[in-house]
Design an enzyme around this catalytic site. Structure first.
Site, PDB file in Angstrom:
ATOM      1  N   HIS A 310       2.271  -9.407   7.598  1.00  0.00           N
ATOM      2  CA  HIS A 310       3.246  -8.333   7.721  1.00  0.00           C
ATOM      3  C   HIS A 310       3.985  -8.492   9.038  1.00  0.00           C
ATOM      4  CE1 HIS A 310       4.997  -4.311   7.772  1.00  0.00           C
ATOM      5  NE2 HIS A 310       4.772  -4.305   6.482  1.00  0.00           N
ATOM      6  N   ASP A 367       0.472  -4.525  -0.619  1.00  0.00           N
ATOM      7  CA  ASP A 367       0.641  -5.021  -1.977  1.00  0.00           C
ATOM      8  C   ASP A 367      -0.569  -5.767  -2.508  1.00  0.00           C
ATOM      9  OD1 ASP A 367       3.189  -4.057  -2.474  1.00  0.00           O
ATOM     10  OD2 ASP A 367       4.067  -5.633  -1.236  1.00  0.00           O
TER      11      ASP A 367
END
Ligand code: ACO
Length: 434
Positions: A310, A367
């Site tokens: 991320h 996710d």
């Protein structure tokens, strides 16, 4: 604006000193306000992909990527997931408070009254090629709303914006469900007045004339949680798209359509679909997950372990922690034994102990587990990113409203450093094609 307490950063260029105000956020985040840099010095800053650029000051969402903190309007994501519904969270993002009973009733009834899609738009669904990705159908349909409701833009009054926002949140969910029904050749199921937001959506997705849908409260609760954790994430790629496009005073629906397109990419919202496809591939490959970890570490290809890494979180993504727990809870309650969950846990374990992932701070992101939950709920893989978009919509609208109401709003227009040819001229000796 500078105050007597403002402190300054000093920048020395060619021996000349320039001072720029330091801006300090609620949680002590620090920035140097360089908006006067070019005027004072002739220089601009160069920051491709905005790795180090704060584009706005915002009161909506706070993230600490080093500590794994996420809060909406000051409230930790864990508390919202524990105690609130998605509709309350949407209201919080839009209005900076959790609604009281009357506000909730009013908001819910506007959501209910707004859930019907203009009948003329039903025919649009028939015109898309078979196998069109639902994200592209969704962005097209939301853009098309601007032709039916052209007057919602940054000049609209607050009351109209409130009603249009509720309309959009509600009808967005109807369009998403209709696009799924259309893709499987089943009749569209109209929204029901008696059902709350998430149950209503599930019913539109799965009810059929030959097999009535049984609304399961555990599934409704899991869906509320999924939507809450995706509802905003400050200045990510799609939100930035919304703010940039909205800054040109574009109609709200066209602006949101741009956000949907940004979200559809596999490096952004499209990752939830990519994760489940990766897990399915590994499963078909006899569960040989080590092979895929090695591929992700091999720099001679572009393969990435989807659902890891991320831009902001350099520790656990707090949303992934919630998702992982919820994934176990729901699968247990529904008595589902999904081999993909075992593979996901093995991948996570190996990645968390592997020098490649540790040194790059690559942890599971939001996710990584969400797809397994969507699968358990019955949502088809190509609808995963649409689910993300349904969730992110209140965040996009809140960010758009904040942008249009900010005192220093201006059209977004970055600069560049030109590195092409120096001045050259058309060769008049050769023939041209006018
Ligand atoms: N698998 C393997 N290696 C990775 C991964 C991954 N998933 N993610 C990053 N890396 C490596 C990069 O190759 C790079 O290695 P290097 O330093 O040797 O060159 C290093 O880690 C840093 O990665 P960047 O790509 O520079 O990080 P960036 O902040 O630009 O990208 C992103 C973040 C796009 C999320 C990236 O980690 C990624 O592609 N992950 C997979 C896709 C994904 O899950 N996206 C969803 C993000 S969450 C969301 O949008 C809702």
């Amino acid at each position: 604006m500078d105050t007597p307490n403002t402190t300054y950063a000093e920048l020395i260029i060619d021996g000349i000193s320039y001072k720029f105000p330091i801006v300090i956020g609620t949680e002590n985040e620090k920035a140097i306000n360089i908006s006067g840099l070019r005027n004072k010095t002739g220089y601009i800053t160069l920051d491709p992909s905005f790795m180090n650029t704060g584009a706005c000051q915002s009161t909506i969402t706070y993230i600490d990527g080093e500590k794994g903190i996420l809060r909406y309007r000051g409230i930790p994501i864990e508390e919202l997931v524990e105690s609130c519904s998605f509709v309350e969270t949407a209201y919080l993002l839009l209005h900076d408070k959790i609604p009281n009973r009357d506000e909730y009733k009013r908001f819910s009834s506007i959501l209910n009254e707004s859930s019907l899609l203009h009948e003329s738009m039903h025919h649009f669904f028939d015109q898309f090629p078979l196998h069109s990705h639902p994200m592209h159908i969704l962005s097209t349909m939301i853009n098309a709303l601007s032709t039916f409701y052209p007057h919602v833009d940054s000049e609209s009054v607050e009351h109209d914006i409130f009603k249009s926002s509720a309309f959009l949140i509600s009808v967005f969910r109807t369009i998403a469900a209709f696009s799924y029904k259309n893709s499987i050749g089943e009749p569209m199921v109209y929204p029901r007045y008696d059902l709350p937001f998430c149950a209503n959506f599930l019913n539109m997705m799965f009810d059929s004339p030959v097999k009535p849908y049984n609304i399961d409260e555990d599934v409704v609760s899991a869906l509320n949680k999924l939507l809450i954790i995706h509802a905003d994430h400050e200045q990510n790629c799609s939100t930035t798209a919304v703010r940039v496009i909205g800054s040109a005073q574009v109609n709200l629906y066209a602006t949101i359509s741009a956000g949907i397109n940004a979200l559809s990419g596999p490096l952004h919202g499209g990752a939830n679909q990519a994760v489940i496809e990766m897990l399915e591939t590994i499963n078909k490959d006899e569960g040989d997950y080590k092979k895929y970890v090695d591929m992700a570490k091999n720099k001679s290809n572009n393969y990435k372990l989807m659902g890891f890494g991320h831009r902001v979180y350099k520790t656990f993504d707090p949303r992934a922690v919630i998702m992982k727990n919820e994934c176990h809870n729901l699968l247990n309650k529904l008595k589902i034994d999904d081999p993909l969950l075992d593979i996901a846990m093995k991948l996570e374990e190996i990645a968390l102990n592997d020098e490649y992932f540790i040194s790059r701070n690559l942890y599971p992101n939001v996710d990584f587990y969400s797809g397994i939950i969507y699968k358990a709920i019955g949502i088809p893989t190509n609808m995963f990113t649409v689910m993300f978009a349904i969730a992110r919509l209140p965040g996009w609208i809140a960010q758009w409203r904040e942008m249009i109401n900010s005192a220093d709003k201006k059209i977004a227009r970055p600069r560049q450093i030109y590195v092409g040819h120096p001045l050259r001229h058309v060769d008049k000796q050769i023939s041209h094609f006018i």
